[in-house]
Write an enzyme that holds these catalytic residues in place. Sequence first.
Site, PDB file in Angstrom:
ATOM      1  N   HIS A 105      11.966  16.968  26.876  1.00  0.00           N
ATOM      2  CA  HIS A 105      12.782  18.189  26.999  1.00  0.00           C
ATOM      3  C   HIS A 105      12.015  19.335  27.656  1.00  0.00           C
ATOM      4  CE1 HIS A 105      11.330  19.291  22.682  1.00  0.00           C
ATOM      5  NE2 HIS A 105      10.556  19.889  23.572  1.00  0.00           N
ATOM      6  N   HIS A 128      12.566  25.898  19.256  1.00  0.00           N
ATOM      7  CA  HIS A 128      11.295  26.520  19.643  1.00  0.00           C
ATOM      8  C   HIS A 128      11.335  28.009  19.308  1.00  0.00           C
ATOM      9  CE1 HIS A 128      11.673  22.850  22.042  1.00  0.00           C
ATOM     10  NE2 HIS A 128      10.361  22.837  22.132  1.00  0.00           N
ATOM     11  N   HIS A 130       1.633  15.346  25.287  1.00  0.00           N
ATOM     12  CA  HIS A 130       1.294  16.637  25.888  1.00  0.00           C
ATOM     13  C   HIS A 130       0.636  17.540  24.855  1.00  0.00           C
ATOM     14  CE1 HIS A 130       5.292  17.519  24.193  1.00  0.00           C
ATOM     15  NE2 HIS A 130       5.225  18.794  24.508  1.00  0.00           N
ATOM     16  N   GLU A 180       6.186  15.482  18.657  1.00  0.00           N
ATOM     17  CA  GLU A 180       7.641  15.520  18.877  1.00  0.00           C
ATOM     18  C   GLU A 180       8.252  14.121  18.910  1.00  0.00           C
ATOM     19  OE1 GLU A 180       7.861  19.627  21.549  1.00  0.00           O
ATOM     20  OE2 GLU A 180       8.090  17.703  22.523  1.00  0.00           O
TER      21      GLU A 180
HETATM   22 FE   LIG Z   1       8.981  21.136  22.763  1.00  0.00          FE
END
Ligand SMILES: [Fe+2]
Length: 311
Positions: free
Chosen positions: A12, A59, A193, A240
């Site tokens: 995303h 977020h 990431h 995530e």
């Molecule tokens: Fe994220």
Amino acid sequence: MARIIAGVASSHVPAIGAAIDNKQTEEPYWKRVFSGFEKSKQWMADAKPDVAIVVYNDHASAFSVEVVPTFALGCAAEFPPADEGWGPRPVPVVQGHPELASHIAQSVILDEFDLTICNKMEVDHGLTVPMNLLFGSPKAWPCPVIPLAVNVVLYPPPTAHRCYMLGKAIRKAVESYKDDLNVVIFGTGGMSHQISGPRAGLINSKFDKAFLDNLTKDPKKLTRISHLEFMREAGAEGIEMVMWLIMRGALDDKVDEVYRFYTVPASNTAVGHIILENRRRAAGKGRKPAAKAGSKLKRAAARAKVHRVRS
Ligand SMILES: [Fe+2]
């Protein structure tokens, strides 16, 4: 009876949303990313789900650090876009399915998963970017959406195993719903990431590809990955990926992988995407079974030999 016909996983990355909104999708850097989703959009158009359940993380748009629910189910009639940093994206308001969402809440909570019920909630790029990647950029989203926000931002997030078992409870809930609906479930976020700290920019393609392989063939193995292992191997934000296991838990034990795409980087993130179909066929209403769309995809990928794994 309603049924889950397929699961879709997709990163995303917020910069993907910015590239769509700023009309940069044809630029070579971004074309590499977006071309990997062209066939997926066709698959989704053929599958024509009646409802999408989108497992994603907020977020700090709907929730601040003052309130961080572990699992929050969107039971509202609509969910306006919001976002950190760049402000709300210019995407349609997401229409909900309060009746099915409330049914899921009841079933899952009585199965001892203590969801937070959200009757008002904004949704950010965590939800809207994967929707763009699979549905394109229509004036209105083609089906109602039930958002399920998962805390992967503030320690401790739920474990991989807990997420997988929640997926199973969601499936049970969907299958006990009275109406005849075909449902697609999204797992979003990832892949490897890390945004900040000395390891910022970390990408681990080997871990990601093994995760994709096991997502199809041996998801139970993934449920044994600890938080520490996720963070060590896939970076702090790689956690995530537990959200993908909610999607996978909602599917059959054996599934057909009909499509996969992997590319690095997009912004500072590895982009992964997979479509898994349940073997029972989508039913009703003269629609094309999703499995048929999957076979078409498989043949096209075999011919082109390009869309499996790129890195
Ligand atoms: Fe994220």
